[in-house]
Design a protein around this motif. Structure first.
Motif, PDB file in Angstrom:
ATOM      1  N   SER A  52     -11.740  38.783  53.250  1.00 18.67           N
ATOM      2  CA  SER A  52     -12.059  37.892  54.197  1.00 18.67           C
ATOM      3  C   SER A  52     -12.445  38.208  55.462  1.00 18.67           C
ATOM      4  N   GLN A  53     -12.987  37.282  56.371  1.00 19.00           N
ATOM      5  CA  GLN A  53     -13.463  37.551  57.557  1.00 19.00           C
ATOM      6  C   GLN A  53     -12.242  37.852  58.608  1.00 19.00           C
ATOM      7  N   ARG A  54     -10.925  37.315  57.940  1.00 16.19           N
ATOM      8  CA  ARG A  54      -9.656  37.684  58.830  1.00 16.19           C
ATOM      9  C   ARG A  54      -8.835  38.636  58.125  1.00 16.19           C
ATOM     10  N   THR A  55      -9.057  39.304  57.082  1.00 15.11           N
ATOM     11  CA  THR A  55      -8.253  40.274  56.403  1.00 15.11           C
ATOM     12  C   THR A  55      -8.976  41.338  55.853  1.00 15.11           C
ATOM     13  N   ARG A  56      -8.324  42.469  56.005  1.00 16.66           N
ATOM     14  CA  ARG A  56      -8.835  43.782  55.346  1.00 16.66           C
ATOM     15  C   ARG A  56      -9.029  43.564  54.095  1.00 16.66           C
ATOM     16  N   PRO A  57      -9.738  44.383  53.519  1.00 11.20           N
ATOM     17  CA  PRO A  57      -9.816  44.567  51.874  1.00 11.20           C
ATOM     18  C   PRO A  57      -8.694  44.536  51.240  1.00 11.20           C
ATOM     19  N   ARG A  58      -8.289  43.949  50.138  1.00  8.60           N
ATOM     20  CA  ARG A  58      -6.992  43.878  49.273  1.00  8.60           C
ATOM     21  C   ARG A  58      -7.497  44.292  47.995  1.00  8.60           C
ATOM     22  N   MET A  59      -6.933  45.265  47.330  1.00 10.58           N
ATOM     23  CA  MET A  59      -7.461  45.753  46.140  1.00 10.58           C
ATOM     24  C   MET A  59      -6.567  44.872  44.999  1.00 10.58           C
ATOM     25  N   VAL A  60      -7.272  44.135  44.079  1.00 10.58           N
ATOM     26  CA  VAL A  60      -6.498  43.509  43.202  1.00 10.58           C
ATOM     27  C   VAL A  60      -6.922  43.864  41.769  1.00 10.58           C
ATOM     28  N   ALA A  61      -7.579  44.643  41.403  1.00 13.54           N
ATOM     29  CA  ALA A  61      -7.721  45.279  40.117  1.00 13.54           C
ATOM     30  C   ALA A  61      -8.293  46.695  40.101  1.00 13.54           C
ATOM     31  N   SER A  62      -7.930  47.715  39.372  1.00 14.27           N
ATOM     32  CA  SER A  62      -8.687  48.943  39.413  1.00 14.27           C
ATOM     33  C   SER A  62      -8.524  49.388  37.848  1.00 14.27           C
ATOM     34  N   ARG A  63      -9.212  50.418  37.503  1.00  9.58           N
ATOM     35  CA  ARG A  63      -9.347  51.100  36.284  1.00  9.58           C
ATOM     36  C   ARG A  63     -10.150  52.316  36.355  1.00  9.58           C
TER      37      ARG A  63
END
Length: 402
Positions: free
Chosen positions: A51-62
């Motif tokens: 979001s414009q207020r937060t850094r990237p947040r990983m929610v899924a990976s494979r």
């Protein structure tokens, strides 16, 4: 259609069926990432929300090191994921050995064995929510068909994320309103009880009718607030570990909780509960609610002189699920029944059958939705058999833990 396109159609059909459900968005995105690795010539994939207020947040990976590559971009505040989010356009880097706009990310990624990366924005007409990243250990472009498949998967991920955000906002609103409603309802109920007890003076027959009407509607409002709060809690709570418990003991607790409701009705109620323990994995308070809601519903929809039966037993096979041991909760009645064409909607929020409306049977339309949500959380299955004016049978099958 080519093979990958045909497979994509199958994937999209599968996800379309769950779009409006309450499945956790992370579970759905992890499944989507799995399909991305299967469908495309890549070695790993990840989804990060931004979001414009937060850094990237990983929610899924494979795949190998996908989580590491997602985290690397966050740590460096640099990489194709952030660029795709910012530009709202795909960022294609078929060879990290060539000069790229992300020199620090490229250096670390190459040292970890990465050769190419492709990032696709998660965006709608007016929102940006993150990016889908595809990783390869060999350099080379993706062909136009693969690029189209990747962007389609990114668009599906966007829909799920936005749908989840809207659902969370609604849940928080419902929870807040439900809490606020319960306080005045409790107060109204208390004052109504004082009036009914004639603490403030004798009531005329006409006044007593008014007080009884207030009592009935206060109970209805309180029941609605309580059910809304349960729904909000089920939808917003974090997954909790299940424990091994005895469904037989749970059923007896539910029977005790229903005694007052049963005593109010001229309906024969039979409980046929297994003598031996039935161990399942779950939460006792939730499974007790399943029994209470199903039997309570049967009582409401069964006229005086009718019969309700609740059984809890072991069954060797769950319909449509193959062989295996299951614990079965079955609640049947000889009440007003449910028209066949309305049965697919029974577990939808606020759905009220035409029989309920015709017979003016009070309810919130949330009880069966709550039951279905709990059963799904317990990896179970719920079914219904009914005919109009010929009663209903609800069946819940839960995997046993023994």
């Amino acid at each position: 259609m080519t093979s990958s396109t045909e497979r994509l159609v199958g994937v999209l059909s599968e996800f379309a069926r769950t779009l409006l459900t309450d499945y956790p968005v992370q579970d759905l995105l992890e499944e989507l990432i799995r399909h991305a690795v299967d469908l495309l010539p890549i070695d790993a994939a990840g989804v990060s929300l931004i979001s414009q207020r937060t850094r990237p947040r990983m929610v899924a990976s494979r795949g190998p090191a996908a989580a590491e590559f997602e985290q690397l971009q966050t740590d460096l505040d640099e990489g194709p994921c952030i660029a795709a989010y910012s530009s709202e356009h795909p960022i294609l880097v078929p060879d990290l050995a060539v000069e790229t706009p992300f020199p620090r990310f490229a250096k670390h990624a190459r040292e970890a064995g990465l050769a190419a990366v492709f990032a696709f924005p998660l965006r709608s007409a007016d929102r940006r929510v993150g990016a889908l990243d595809l990783y390869r250990t060999s350099a080379g472009d993706l062909d136009p068909q693969d690029l189209a498949v990747a962007q389609t998967l990114a668009d599906v991920a966007t829909v799920y994320v936005l749908n989840a955000e809207d659902r969370i906002a609604r849940t928080e609103f419902v929870s807040s309103v439900s809490h606020e409603l319960r306080t005045p309802m409790t107060s109204i109920g208390g004052y109504t009880e004082l009036l009914s007890d004639e603490t403030a003076g004798a009531l005329s027959p006409r006044q007593r009718q008014f007080v009884e009407a207030i009592e009935r509607n206060t109970r209805r409002a309180a029941a609605l607030a309580s059910d809304l709060l349960v729904v909000a809690t089920l939808e917003s709570r974090a997954p909790r570990p299940h424990v091994s418990l005895d469904l037989v003991a749970v059923a007896h607790e539910a029977h005790d909780a229903l005694e007052a409701s049963i005593a109010e009705r001229d309906v024969s109620v039979e409980f046929d509960i297994a003598a031996e323990p039935l161990l399942v994995e779950g939460r006792a308070e939730d499974l007790e609610r399943v029994v209470v809601n199903l039997v309570g519903n049967a009582l409401k929809f069964t006229p005086d002189g009718g019969h309700v039966r609740c059984s809890v037993s072991r069954t060797a096979e769950s319909e449509g699920q193959g062989l295996g041991s299951f614990a079965r909760i079955e609640v049947s009645d000889d009440g007003v029944g449910i028209p066949e064409d309305e049965q697919p909607q029974l577990f939808t929020r606020f759905f009220r059958s035409s029989t309920a409306e015709t017979h003016q049977i009070q309810g919130t339309g949330l009880g069966l939705h709550i039951v279905a949500t709990i059963v799904r959380e317990h990896h179970g299955r719920i079914g219904v058999r009914s005919q109009h004016q010929q009663g209903s049978t609800f069946t819940v099958d839960l995997p046993t833990a023994d």
